[in-house]
Design a protein around this motif. Structure first.
Motif, PDB file in Angstrom:
ATOM      1  N   ARG A  78      -4.110  44.449  35.112  1.00 53.42           N
ATOM      2  CA  ARG A  78      -4.841  45.243  35.787  1.00 53.42           C
ATOM      3  C   ARG A  78      -6.334  44.451  35.657  1.00 53.42           C
ATOM      4  O   ARG A  78      -6.833  44.364  36.711  1.00 53.42           O
ATOM      5  N   GLY A  79      -6.516  43.850  34.440  1.00 54.31           N
ATOM      6  CA  GLY A  79      -7.682  42.983  34.605  1.00 54.31           C
ATOM      7  C   GLY A  79      -7.667  41.990  35.390  1.00 54.31           C
ATOM      8  O   GLY A  79      -8.751  41.352  36.175  1.00 54.31           O
ATOM      9  N   GLY A  80      -6.493  41.329  35.567  1.00 57.76           N
ATOM     10  CA  GLY A  80      -6.308  40.219  36.594  1.00 57.76           C
ATOM     11  C   GLY A  80      -6.646  40.519  38.100  1.00 57.76           C
ATOM     12  O   GLY A  80      -7.029  39.724  38.849  1.00 57.76           O
ATOM     13  N   LEU A  81      -6.280  41.568  38.356  1.00 54.71           N
ATOM     14  CA  LEU A  81      -6.246  42.336  39.665  1.00 54.71           C
ATOM     15  C   LEU A  81      -7.694  42.352  39.860  1.00 54.71           C
ATOM     16  O   LEU A  81      -8.332  42.130  40.829  1.00 54.71           O
ATOM     17  N   GLU A  82      -8.218  43.254  38.947  1.00 50.91           N
ATOM     18  CA  GLU A  82      -9.846  43.443  39.247  1.00 50.91           C
ATOM     19  C   GLU A  82     -10.518  42.136  39.253  1.00 50.91           C
ATOM     20  O   GLU A  82     -11.390  42.188  40.132  1.00 50.91           O
ATOM     21  N   ARG A  83     -10.302  41.102  38.492  1.00 48.08           N
ATOM     22  CA  ARG A  83     -10.823  39.855  38.599  1.00 48.08           C
ATOM     23  C   ARG A  83     -10.673  38.993  40.166  1.00 48.08           C
ATOM     24  O   ARG A  83     -11.662  38.574  40.809  1.00 48.08           O
ATOM     25  N   HIS A  84      -9.411  39.110  40.244  1.00 50.65           N
ATOM     26  CA  HIS A  84      -9.010  38.421  41.755  1.00 50.65           C
ATOM     27  C   HIS A  84      -9.935  39.261  42.777  1.00 50.65           C
ATOM     28  O   HIS A  84     -10.179  38.681  43.699  1.00 50.65           O
ATOM     29  N   PHE A  85      -9.814  40.573  42.927  1.00 47.18           N
ATOM     30  CA  PHE A  85     -10.363  41.400  44.003  1.00 47.18           C
ATOM     31  C   PHE A  85     -11.627  41.615  43.749  1.00 47.18           C
ATOM     32  O   PHE A  85     -12.406  42.020  44.842  1.00 47.18           O
ATOM     33  N   GLY A  86     -12.209  41.465  42.697  1.00 47.56           N
ATOM     34  CA  GLY A  86     -13.701  41.771  42.463  1.00 47.56           C
ATOM     35  C   GLY A  86     -14.231  43.017  42.615  1.00 47.56           C
ATOM     36  O   GLY A  86     -15.241  43.516  43.022  1.00 47.56           O
ATOM     37  N   VAL A  87     -13.351  43.899  41.901  1.00 53.29           N
ATOM     38  CA  VAL A  87     -13.514  45.253  41.745  1.00 53.29           C
ATOM     39  C   VAL A  87     -13.090  45.810  40.638  1.00 53.29           C
ATOM     40  O   VAL A  87     -12.627  45.420  39.611  1.00 53.29           O
ATOM     41  N   ARG A  88     -13.469  47.225  40.314  1.00 51.39           N
ATOM     42  CA  ARG A  88     -12.904  47.920  39.398  1.00 51.39           C
ATOM     43  C   ARG A  88     -11.920  48.964  39.471  1.00 51.39           C
ATOM     44  O   ARG A  88     -12.145  49.614  40.638  1.00 51.39           O
ATOM     45  N   LEU A  89     -10.878  48.842  39.087  1.00 52.01           N
ATOM     46  CA  LEU A  89      -9.715  49.808  39.548  1.00 52.01           C
ATOM     47  C   LEU A  89      -9.514  51.070  38.464  1.00 52.01           C
ATOM     48  O   LEU A  89      -9.937  50.789  37.191  1.00 52.01           O
ATOM     49  N   ALA A  90      -9.294  52.046  38.859  1.00 55.32           N
ATOM     50  CA  ALA A  90      -9.133  53.371  38.438  1.00 55.32           C
ATOM     51  C   ALA A  90      -7.759  53.893  38.875  1.00 55.32           C
ATOM     52  O   ALA A  90      -7.330  53.558  39.938  1.00 55.32           O
ATOM     53  N   PHE A  91      -7.292  54.789  37.880  1.00 53.47           N
ATOM     54  CA  PHE A  91      -6.134  55.366  38.020  1.00 53.47           C
ATOM     55  C   PHE A  91      -5.743  56.496  37.678  1.00 53.47           C
ATOM     56  O   PHE A  91      -6.305  57.058  36.739  1.00 53.47           O
ATOM     57  N   GLN A  92      -5.322  57.376  38.491  1.00 48.81           N
ATOM     58  CA  GLN A  92      -4.788  59.018  38.109  1.00 48.81           C
ATOM     59  C   GLN A  92      -3.180  59.372  38.332  1.00 48.81           C
ATOM     60  O   GLN A  92      -2.892  58.653  39.406  1.00 48.81           O
ATOM     61  N   ASN A  93      -2.512  59.948  37.901  1.00 50.69           N
ATOM     62  CA  ASN A  93      -1.304  60.421  37.966  1.00 50.69           C
ATOM     63  C   ASN A  93      -0.319  59.183  38.107  1.00 50.69           C
ATOM     64  O   ASN A  93      -0.663  58.057  37.529  1.00 50.69           O
ATOM     65  N   CYS A  94       0.538  59.053  39.081  1.00 50.71           N
ATOM     66  CA  CYS A  94       1.527  58.089  39.376  1.00 50.71           C
ATOM     67  C   CYS A  94       1.329  57.001  40.516  1.00 50.71           C
ATOM     68  O   CYS A  94       2.015  56.065  40.713  1.00 50.71           O
ATOM     69  N   HIS A  95       0.068  57.490  41.097  1.00 52.43           N
ATOM     70  CA  HIS A  95      -0.247  56.810  42.417  1.00 52.43           C
ATOM     71  C   HIS A  95      -1.485  56.588  42.822  1.00 52.43           C
ATOM     72  O   HIS A  95      -1.900  55.768  43.749  1.00 52.43           O
ATOM     73  N   ARG A  96      -2.458  57.362  42.265  1.00 50.57           N
ATOM     74  CA  ARG A  96      -3.776  57.265  43.039  1.00 50.57           C
ATOM     75  C   ARG A  96      -4.646  56.185  42.307  1.00 50.57           C
ATOM     76  O   ARG A  96      -5.189  56.481  41.289  1.00 50.57           O
ATOM     77  N   VAL A  97      -4.672  55.165  42.784  1.00 53.66           N
ATOM     78  CA  VAL A  97      -5.446  54.016  42.434  1.00 53.66           C
ATOM     79  C   VAL A  97      -6.558  53.835  43.179  1.00 53.66           C
ATOM     80  O   VAL A  97      -6.591  54.292  44.663  1.00 53.66           O
ATOM     81  N   ALA A  98      -7.906  53.762  42.543  1.00 54.79           N
ATOM     82  CA  ALA A  98      -8.939  53.702  43.498  1.00 54.79           C
ATOM     83  C   ALA A  98      -9.548  52.428  42.890  1.00 54.79           C
ATOM     84  O   ALA A  98      -9.619  51.765  42.016  1.00 54.79           O
ATOM     85  N   ALA A  99     -10.155  51.817  44.024  1.00 52.81           N
ATOM     86  CA  ALA A  99     -11.165  50.529  43.832  1.00 52.81           C
ATOM     87  C   ALA A  99     -12.469  50.876  43.901  1.00 52.81           C
ATOM     88  O   ALA A  99     -12.907  51.423  45.035  1.00 52.81           O
ATOM     89  N   PHE A 100     -13.394  50.537  42.913  1.00 52.00           N
ATOM     90  CA  PHE A 100     -14.838  50.602  43.073  1.00 52.00           C
ATOM     91  C   PHE A 100     -15.485  49.445  43.147  1.00 52.00           C
ATOM     92  O   PHE A 100     -15.157  48.649  42.399  1.00 52.00           O
ATOM     93  N   ARG A 101     -16.522  49.161  43.720  1.00 51.86           N
ATOM     94  CA  ARG A 101     -17.309  48.271  43.833  1.00 51.86           C
ATOM     95  C   ARG A 101     -17.792  48.280  42.382  1.00 51.86           C
ATOM     96  O   ARG A 101     -18.164  49.121  41.781  1.00 51.86           O
ATOM     97  N   THR A 102     -17.945  46.898  41.770  1.00 48.44           N
ATOM     98  CA  THR A 102     -18.340  46.810  40.485  1.00 48.44           C
ATOM     99  C   THR A 102     -19.861  47.394  40.076  1.00 48.44           C
ATOM    100  O   THR A 102     -20.151  47.921  39.106  1.00 48.44           O
ATOM    101  N   THR A 103     -20.783  47.393  41.369  1.00 46.26           N
ATOM    102  CA  THR A 103     -21.989  47.914  41.303  1.00 46.26           C
ATOM    103  C   THR A 103     -21.891  49.414  41.209  1.00 46.26           C
ATOM    104  O   THR A 103     -22.903  50.211  41.059  1.00 46.26           O
ATOM    105  N   ALA A 104     -20.681  50.028  41.555  1.00 44.28           N
ATOM    106  CA  ALA A 104     -20.409  51.655  41.453  1.00 44.28           C
ATOM    107  C   ALA A 104     -19.782  52.233  40.136  1.00 44.28           C
ATOM    108  O   ALA A 104     -19.577  53.202  40.068  1.00 44.28           O
ATOM    109  N   VAL A 105     -19.773  51.442  39.119  1.00 45.92           N
ATOM    110  CA  VAL A 105     -18.684  51.728  38.090  1.00 45.92           C
ATOM    111  C   VAL A 105     -19.593  52.849  37.156  1.00 45.92           C
ATOM    112  O   VAL A 105     -18.917  53.938  36.676  1.00 45.92           O
ATOM    113  N   ASP A 106     -20.794  52.786  37.279  1.00 44.26           N
ATOM    114  CA  ASP A 106     -21.435  53.979  36.519  1.00 44.26           C
ATOM    115  C   ASP A 106     -21.976  55.152  37.569  1.00 44.26           C
ATOM    116  O   ASP A 106     -22.883  55.871  37.184  1.00 44.26           O
TER     117      ASP A 106
END
Length: 130
Positions: A78-106
């Motif tokens: 997950r960290g590798g994907l986040e660094r590669h794409f420059g986002v913060r990933l969040a996850f729910q259930n078995c499929h709901r992946v969200a990508a947030f801009r790093t400035t939107a983490v809070d």
């Protein structure tokens, strides 16, 4: 097994730290469904200019579901994907992946997505065994 590791990358890991680009390439090649899902969500985030984008379509097979679960459950992957794409990933259930801009983490949207309330509101009978 989470990743199919090429012998050269395994040799490098046995000698010491590995290049992040090589690790991310291993993830891409080993978990193509997870890679495609994250890539699609990040592309949507970039196209809309919003603070986040997320995947709401469940995987069609157990193999796809397993790839996504392995990618999101591993801190390293997950960290590798986040660094590669420059986002913060969040996850729910078995499929709901969200990508947030790093400035939107809070942001309120991020806090809502990762909250217990957000998790509960994203439940449905179809997803109980995912």
């Amino acid at each position: 097994m989470s990743l199919t590791v090429p012998p050269s990358l395994l040799d490098a890991a046995e000698r010491g730290p590995v290049d992040d680009a090589d690790f991310v390439a291993c993830v891409r090649d080993s978990l193509p469904y997870a890679w495609q899902t994250v890539s699609r969500v990040v592309a949507e985030l970039e196209a809309t200019g919003g603070h986040h984008a997320d995947n709401v379509e469940p995987p069609t097979t157990d193999a796809e579901r397993g790839q996504l679960l392995r990618a999101m459950a591993s801190d390293a992957i997950r960290g590798g994907l986040e660094r590669h794409f420059g986002v913060r990933l969040a996850f729910q259930n078995c499929h709901r992946v969200a990508a947030f801009r790093t400035t939107a983490v809070d942001s309120p949207a991020y806090r809502a997505f990762v909250s217990p309330r957000g998790q509960l509101l994203n439940q449905s009978p179809e997803l109980r065994n995912c």
